[in-house]
Write a protein that holds these residues in place. Sequence first.
Motif: not given
Length: 245
Positions: A138-143, A145-151
């Motif tokens: 679930w954490l990877q799923w959320l990750f 969905r973040l914009p690439l710059s946040y990631r």
Amino acid sequence: MKHTTLFIADLHLSADRPDMTAAFLRFMREDAKDADALYVLGDLFEFSIGDDEVSALNGEVAAAFLACSQQGTPVYFIHGNRDFMVGRRFARAAGMSLLPEHKVIDLYGEPTLVMHGDTLCIDDAGYQRYRRVTRWGWLQWLFLRLPLSYRLGIADGIRSKSTAAKEGKVMQVMDVNQSEVERQMLRYKVQTLIHGHTHRPAIHHLSVNNESARRIVLGDWYTQGSVLVVSAQGVELQNRALPQA
Ligand code: LP5
Ligand code: MN
């Protein structure tokens, strides 16, 4: 190389090191193309934040794997601690199969356990805790969905925390735990284990189940390319020179 199975790990490819990428691409053209199979045991990339990160490097690496598998050499990939976010989309583009974290393969009649190797480092409690958390689906799923710059920002944060944490760890803590090695080899009923991660290339002889056994450790590609060549005749840890800058 005909009638051989090749293993590589810890290439840590990134846009910052074109010499390492060039060495990898040459290896794919010259060595991998007529091998029986190629196994990539993790940390192919310096880090990965998801398959939707489109870059020249990712494209070149995928194309090299695809050409190899289309010529008849299957490519297998096991995630490392730096590129566990490589997913099905990249695997499809690269024509490679994603294997589970621990896999027993038949290597010219010898059952052989292959893995990245980080799961053997059980004395590194901080890392193992961090590893468990970052593998939560679930954490990877959320990750993702973040914009690439946040990631990218999160990845940078983890990388600097990890570098700082490593300064406080002795080398032995960051190596494999011998009992864990034997426990895994017994569990999977093998006398041969191949892994990377520690960047300490060697062929270790040990005893498992009162029989001789070996643990083969691949090296990284920072100063030269480490390649394990296996054939029906035996195993050889080889090095490939990086091109001069
Ligand atoms: O790689 P290496 O050899 O330098 O060090 C490893 C261990 N470190 C790591 C971290 C990676 O190097 C960086 C990976 C970037 C990944 C980006 C994708 C993020 C996706 C998130 C998905 C949810 O693996 C190091 C070991 C060393 O090997 C030897 O075995 O010691 O481990 C550490 O140093 C870890 C520290 O002990 C703890 C770090 C705490 C970080 C806290 C961040 C919380 C994360 C929350 C996730 C959003
Ligand atoms: Mn690693």
